[in-house]
Motif scaffolding. Structure first.
Motif, PDB file in Angstrom:
ATOM      1  N   LEU A 255      41.424  40.154  57.709  1.00  0.00           N
ATOM      2  CA  LEU A 255      42.553  39.754  56.887  1.00  0.00           C
ATOM      3  C   LEU A 255      42.017  39.368  55.514  1.00  0.00           C
ATOM      4  N   VAL A 256      42.361  40.140  54.503  1.00  0.00           N
ATOM      5  CA  VAL A 256      41.906  39.890  53.137  1.00  0.00           C
ATOM      6  C   VAL A 256      43.110  39.493  52.287  1.00  0.00           C
ATOM      7  N   THR A 257      42.992  38.398  51.575  1.00  0.00           N
ATOM      8  CA  THR A 257      44.047  37.966  50.667  1.00  0.00           C
ATOM      9  C   THR A 257      43.705  38.397  49.249  1.00  0.00           C
ATOM     10  N   LEU A 258      44.702  38.914  48.543  1.00  0.00           N
ATOM     11  CA  LEU A 258      44.586  39.257  47.136  1.00  0.00           C
ATOM     12  C   LEU A 258      45.350  38.198  46.357  1.00  0.00           C
ATOM     13  N   VAL A 259      44.647  37.424  45.552  1.00  0.00           N
ATOM     14  CA  VAL A 259      45.271  36.289  44.892  1.00  0.00           C
ATOM     15  C   VAL A 259      45.020  36.353  43.393  1.00  0.00           C
TER      16      VAL A 259
ATOM     17  N   GLU B  19      36.073  46.966  49.904  1.00  0.00           N
ATOM     18  CA  GLU B  19      36.305  47.481  51.249  1.00  0.00           C
ATOM     19  C   GLU B  19      36.820  46.375  52.154  1.00  0.00           C
ATOM     20  N   VAL B  20      37.752  46.720  53.019  1.00  0.00           N
ATOM     21  CA  VAL B  20      38.302  45.791  54.006  1.00  0.00           C
ATOM     22  C   VAL B  20      37.906  46.304  55.378  1.00  0.00           C
TER      23      VAL B  20
ATOM     24  N   ILE C 292      39.863  50.095  55.115  1.00  0.00           N
ATOM     25  CA  ILE C 292      40.442  50.414  53.804  1.00  0.00           C
ATOM     26  C   ILE C 292      39.318  50.357  52.773  1.00  0.00           C
ATOM     27  N   ARG C 293      39.220  51.405  51.966  1.00  0.00           N
ATOM     28  CA  ARG C 293      38.184  51.405  50.930  1.00  0.00           C
ATOM     29  C   ARG C 293      38.736  51.930  49.602  1.00  0.00           C
ATOM     30  N   PHE C 294      38.472  51.182  48.553  1.00  0.00           N
ATOM     31  CA  PHE C 294      38.815  51.594  47.194  1.00  0.00           C
ATOM     32  C   PHE C 294      37.521  52.022  46.497  1.00  0.00           C
TER      33      PHE C 294
END
Length: 359
Positions: free
Chosen positions: A30-34, A24-25, A2-4
């Motif tokens: 596993l990436v957390t958005l907090v 980028e993921v 995944i890339r922004f």
């Protein structure tokens, strides 16, 4: 995976939800958005499956700009787990789990077989729970079904929006443990949205700390806690961030003191040897099902509080310290994967480990 690329979402009333977002993921990460409510983390996640369209910039999945992909086809290839679960109340658990394979044209028998396989994988007996309806399940069981349904078509990407927020703290911890064990098996690329810093630290390979519409820091939990990039991040992760680091700092051989004289046999524990390799129980301090609380003074059900306390090499300092605080001896035996004692851990050893990790 995944890339922004310089992604901005601006609504007609002038509100900017996210502004110039680039990150980028990696595949299998596993990436957390907090961050606090309204900071743009859910908007970010929803742009991955085109439930929200960006105003500018590009979102790519597996190298492909998703703006050119049919939204319905895209969503059927991306797992989606939400806090409210969203199960169909009039369909059985088995049929709920088989929803996406059926939409993709799988034969009914194949879809239901896949559903049964996934239910078993998340710890639900398909013969027992499959014929039931969502209303007949507990909150934790419904959440497991939601995860199984999201994984049913074997999607490469999984989006999770506050997936464990609707259950009580004890069940939440168990579900987190179970999902980490599941992730170790299936290795999906995961974006997990949460407002809970401890959940972000515990779950993420990396974490993105959001300010207002921007990522203030994107790094491993250990790095974010040890070296906040901005005063905002330092304030958000809290003044107790050194304590939070205990959860992401493992026990290593250099933290140990020598074994007491005469200690030659494998460490004994009425619960049996523990396996530190499974994320279901990160410290290997409870039963292998992950259904007990490692901070419970009584330990696993039926086990006296006075049982021998051990911690595996590689277990977290957080769980080790929890056991140390329950033990009058002031030391724990640290074992290898086979249960053989390697040395002892003391409060001074915990302090040394934390200072070394921070440095």
């Amino acid at each position: 995976m995944i890339r922004f690329e310089q992604v901005t979402k601006r609504y007609p009333d002038g509100t900017t939800a996210v502004d110039g977002l680039s990150f980028e993921v990696a595949e299998g990460e596993l990436v957390t958005l907090v961050g606090p409510s309204g900071c743009g983390k859910t908007t970010t996640m929803m742009m991955v499956n085109r439930l929200v369209e960006p105003t500018s910039g590009r979102v790519l999945v597996d190298g492909r700009d998703i703006a050119g992909v049919d939204p319905v086809a895209l969503r059927r290839k991306i797992g989606y787990v939400i806090q409210q679960v969203g199960l169909f109340p009039h369909r059985t658990v088995l049929d709920n789990t088989a929803t996406v394979p059926a939409l993709l044209g799988w034969k009914k028998a194949a879809a239901r077989a896949r559903a049964a396989e996934l239910l078993e994988l998340v710890g639900l007996d398909p013969a027992v729970h499959g014929p039931r309806y969502p209303a007949q399940l507990s909150g934790g069981q419904r959440q497991r079904v939601g995860v199984a349904r999201a994984l049913a078509a074997d999607p490469p990407v999984l989006l999770m929006d506050e997936p464990f927020g609707a259950v009580d703290p004890v069940v939440r911890e168990r579900l987190q443990n179970e999902f980490l064990a599941l992730q170790a098996t299936v290795r999906k690329t995961v974006l997990l949205v949460t407002h809970d810093i401890e959940e972000a630290v515990r779950m993420g390979d990396r974490m993105a700390v959001y300010g207002q519409g921007r990522i203030e820091q994107f790094d491993t939990p250990a790095t974010v806690l040890a070296s906040p990039a901005t005063p905002y991040v330092a304030d958000f992760v809290g003044g107790d961030r050194a304590l939070k680091r205990l959860a992401v700092t493992p026990v290593t051989a250099e933290d140990l003191d020598p074994l007491p004289a005469g200690t030659t046999e494998a460490a004994t524990d009425p619960a049996g040897p523990t396996d530190p390799s499974g994320p279901t129980d990160p410290a290997g301090l409870t039963d292998p099902t992950g259904l007990t609380d490692p901070t419970d003074p009584a330990g696993p059900a039926g086990t006296p509080a006075t049982r021998a306390r051990t911690v595996p090499l590689g277990g977290s300092l957080k769980d080790a310290l929890a056991l140390l605080l329950q033990d009058d001896s002031g030391r724990l035996t640290v074992t290898d994967a086979g249960g053989r004692p390697l040395g002892t851990l003391t409060p001074a050893g915990v302090h040394r480990a934390l200072r070394r990790a921070t440095a």
